[in-house]
Scaffold this motif. Structure first.
Motif: not given
Length: 167
Positions: A136-143, A148-156
């Motif tokens: 039940g999580k997701y990872q948002a990434m920007v390269t 890698r300029a941004f990474t966030a791992v959160q629960r949905t």
């Protein structure tokens, strides 16, 4: 090889037998080695790696990508492709196509007694959001420019109001 040829070769050619393997382990289920082939090359839209999954282990958590498309070529061994809630047998010579989107969550599992080796090829779409249905999580990434300029791992199930923390 002249200087120009050497520069071109360094930017365009990788030998997967010569790239150092990185160990990726999370006991008790996950254990693999990976050679990242696209890093440092001229590739802008394609990523590639050779992955070796230990017997009885999984390569990564069950997931799907919102923008990246993937292809896997089984080089050696056999196992299972967990996809869309099913387990499909895979073996040497199989080519697996995984389009982006929630219809095809996937995971490669080595169900055999020998290593499972495959070539992973993917698009390098950015930004990217990857979801993990089991946890039940997701990872948002920007390269940006290969880094890698941004990474966030959160629960949905944890969400903030759009205005949270704003004056």
């Amino acid at each position: 090889m002249n200087k120009n040829e050497a520069t071109l070769a360094e930017r365009l050619i990788r030998n997967f037998k010569e790239i150092p393997l990185q160990d990726e382990r999370r006991d008790p289920l996950y254990q693999s080695q990976a050679a990242r082939l696209g890093t440092g090359t001229a590739a802008r839209k394609l990523g590639a790696s050779v992955d070796i999954v230990a017997p009885g282990k999984r390569s990564c958590p069950y997931h799907f990508h919102h923008t990246q498309e993937e292809m896997f070529v089984v080089i050696e061994g056999q196992g299972s492709l967990r996809v869309a809630g099913e387990l499909l047998p895979i073996k040497t010579g199989d080519v697996i196509f995984i389009p982006p989107g929630p219809e095809y969550p996937h995971q490669i599992i080595n169900t055999s007694e020998a290593p499972l080796k495959y070539l992973s090829i993917s698009t390098r779409e950015t930004p990217e959001v990857c979801e993990y249905p089991d946890s039940g999580k997701y990872q948002a990434m920007v390269t940006i420019n290969g880094a890698r300029a941004f990474t966030a791992v959160q629960r949905t199930d944890v969400s903030l109001d759009y205005w949270d923390g704003e004056p």
